[in-house]
Enzyme design. Sequence first.
Site, PDB file in Angstrom:
ATOM      1  N   LYS A  26      84.244  71.314  23.859  1.00 35.87           N
ATOM      2  CA  LYS A  26      85.328  71.094  24.035  1.00 35.87           C
ATOM      3  C   LYS A  26      86.100  70.230  24.189  1.00 35.87           C
ATOM      4  CE  LYS A  26      88.211  70.417  27.872  1.00 35.87           C
ATOM      5  NZ  LYS A  26      88.589  71.247  28.871  1.00 35.87           N
ATOM      6  N   ASP A  45      89.485  75.769  25.957  1.00 33.77           N
ATOM      7  CA  ASP A  45      89.490  76.012  27.220  1.00 33.77           C
ATOM      8  C   ASP A  45      89.830  76.716  27.920  1.00 33.77           C
ATOM      9  OD1 ASP A  45      91.450  76.357  26.179  1.00 33.77           O
ATOM     10  OD2 ASP A  45      93.243  74.825  27.544  1.00 33.77           O
TER      11      ASP A  45
END
Length: 120
Positions: A26, A45
Amino acid sequence: MVVEQFGNQVPRTMEEILKLPGVARKTANVVLGSFYGIAVGVVVDTHVLRLTRRLELTRNTQPEKVEQDLIRIIPQDRWIQFSHELIHHGRQVCVARTPRCADCTLEHLCNSGDKTWSSH
Ligand code: SF4
């Protein structure tokens, strides 16, 4: 590590940036995409996870698998912007507990069981 191993430069490849302590996909996708403009993946996310499932873009729940699903269906030149758009939508409209479906521009495309209002 950036100073000692990468010559004072945050790495520009997924392989190298993942070597930095505390950096997973991420964060790597955020830095590579939003800082360097390099689209090697899609940021997943909590908002992207929630919205992609509500919008039936994936059946997976693990971020890595969701990312692979998104990579297959989103054109690469949209990967960086797509995450920003979903995160913004997730903060403003498609919020976790009580999504604001009556105000949602995607409502006609959405069949989520979480909907609070439906036109179809
Ligand atoms: S219609 Fe509701 S659940 Fe579906 S994307 Fe919009 S806000 Fe989210």
